[in-house]
Design an enzyme around this catalytic site. Structure first.
Site, short mmCIF file in Angstrom:
data_model
loop_
_atom_site.label_atom_id
_atom_site.label_comp_id
_atom_site.label_asym_id
_atom_site.label_seq_id
_atom_site.Cartn_x
_atom_site.Cartn_y
_atom_site.Cartn_z
N ARG A 43 0.94 -1.33 -0.11
CA ARG A 43 0.35 -0.22 -0.36
C ARG A 43 0.50 1.19 0.09
O ARG A 43 1.43 1.69 0.64
CB ARG A 43 -0.82 0.06 1.64
N THR A 64 -1.34 7.56 -0.24
CA THR A 64 -2.85 7.27 -1.13
C THR A 64 -3.47 6.28 -0.45
O THR A 64 -4.36 6.29 -0.95
CB THR A 64 -2.08 6.78 -3.11
N ASP A 86 -0.18 -3.56 12.07
CA ASP A 86 0.59 -3.60 11.01
C ASP A 86 1.49 -5.77 11.01
O ASP A 86 2.30 -6.01 10.97
CB ASP A 86 2.38 -2.98 10.76
N ASP A 131 4.65 -6.18 9.72
CA ASP A 131 5.55 -5.97 10.62
C ASP A 131 5.76 -7.26 11.60
O ASP A 131 6.83 -7.06 12.07
CB ASP A 131 5.44 -4.26 10.79
C1 PRP Z 1 -1.01 -4.95 4.55
C2 PRP Z 1 -2.29 -6.22 4.62
C3 PRP Z 1 -3.00 -5.97 3.04
C4 PRP Z 1 -3.24 -4.50 2.68
C5 PRP Z 1 -4.93 -4.43 3.45
O1 PRP Z 1 -0.39 -5.22 3.43
O2 PRP Z 1 -1.31 -7.47 3.95
O3 PRP Z 1 -2.23 -6.46 2.10
O4 PRP Z 1 -2.28 -3.78 3.67
O5 PRP Z 1 -4.77 -2.63 3.01
P1 PRP Z 1 -6.24 -2.52 2.55
O6 PRP Z 1 -7.14 -3.26 2.49
O7 PRP Z 1 -6.14 -0.77 2.85
O8 PRP Z 1 -5.52 -2.49 0.78
P2 PRP Z 1 0.47 -3.89 3.37
O9 PRP Z 1 0.68 -3.02 1.77
O10 PRP Z 1 1.38 -3.12 4.26
O11 PRP Z 1 2.50 -4.38 2.57
P3 PRP Z 1 2.91 -5.74 3.60
O12 PRP Z 1 2.22 -7.13 3.91
O13 PRP Z 1 4.62 -6.11 3.15
O14 PRP Z 1 3.71 -5.40 4.90
N1 URA Z 2 -2.14 -3.83 6.65
C1 URA Z 2 -2.28 -3.98 7.78
O1 URA Z 2 -1.15 -4.70 8.20
N2 URA Z 2 -3.13 -3.66 8.97
C2 URA Z 2 -4.12 -2.42 8.91
O2 URA Z 2 -4.67 -2.83 10.37
C3 URA Z 2 -3.88 -2.12 8.47
C4 URA Z 2 -3.51 -2.70 6.61
#
Ligand code: PRP
Ligand code: URA
Length: 207
Positions: free
Chosen positions: A103, A107, A199, A202
């Site tokens: 994400r 944005t 997160d 993380d």
């Molecule tokens: C997180 C999660 C989803 C996304 C959800 O990933 O694992 O893929 O956010 O958010 P959305 O519904 O608003 O799209 P992130 O972008 O943090 O990447 P990561 O898994 O690499 O930490």
């Molecule tokens: N992605 C995450 O990992 N946690 C949230 O709460 C939203 C998006």
């Protein structure tokens, strides 16, 4: 419109509560996520097609069934990786197709960075794995990719959803069933699910 399934299984609630806790370290978080994925995959696979067959027991012939669906797990990198092993305990012969999305912090839109799907679909059912359904942008983009690939049946399996994400996913892909362990209150101004678990990537990977 496909159903929103929120697990009310006591073990799922117990494990998710532990995952949410700020006291839970990375190792325990990953172990709980794997166990929760196994429990949820039992519910997600409830309507898979069976072919009737027979088996010889030591005492006679029993009527049975065999699941011959070709299933693809589609973990959304990174956080979706934590759900793969638990599902594979139950479905050891699935294919796993990774999709990389992150994400954009400003944005909140998903940005695709990894996709090695072959030209033709190799499965007839896909289960998208991503623990967090926040704005819904990542889930919608992943399912868009799978539909362009040509997959006919798609399911979404996550852990925690925001009402905003459920609404967006249902609007964009109304036939895709959504399986989660909880629907939380709302998104905060940064796009995080409240109270959520923070997160997910993380917390799994210690970053
Ligand atoms: C997180 C999660 C989803 C996304 C959800 O990933 O694992 O893929 O956010 O958010 P959305 O519904 O608003 O799209 P992130 O972008 O943090 O990447 P990561 O898994 O690499 O930490
Ligand atoms: N992605 C995450 O990992 N946690 C949230 O709460 C939203 C998006």
């Amino acid at each position: 419109m496909a159903r929103l399934h929120v697990s009310n299984h006591p073990l799922a609630i117990h494990k998710l509560t532990q995952m949410r806790s700020v006291q839970t370290d990375h190792r325990s978080f990953r172990a709980l996520e794997r166990e929760l994925a196994l429990l949820m995959s039992y519910e997600v696979t409830r309507d898979l097609n069976l072919t009737a067959n027979q088996v010889e027991t030591p005492l006679g012939i029993a009527e049975g069934g065999s699941c011959r669906e070709t299933i693809g797990l589609v973990p959304v990198l990174r956080a979706g990786l934590g759900l793969v092993d638990g599902v594979m305990e139950l479905l050891p012969s699935v294919q796993v197709w990774h999709i990389g999305l992150y994400r954009d912090e400003e944005t909140l839109r998903p940005v695709e960075y990894y996709n090695k799907l072959p030209t033709e679909p190799t499965v007839n059912v896909c289960i998208v794995l991503d623990p967090m359904l926040a704005t819904g942008g990542s889930a919608v983009a992943t399912i868009d990719i799978l539909k362009r690939w040509g997959v006919r049946r798609i399911k979404y399996m996550g852990l925690i959803a925001a009402p905003e994400g459920v609404e967006r996913l249902r609007t964009a892909h109304p036939e895709v069933p959504i399986h989660v362990a909880a629907v939380d209150r709302e998104l905060n101004e940064m796009g995080y699910i409240m109270p959520g678990l923070g997160d997910a990537g993380d917390r799994q990977f210690g970053t």
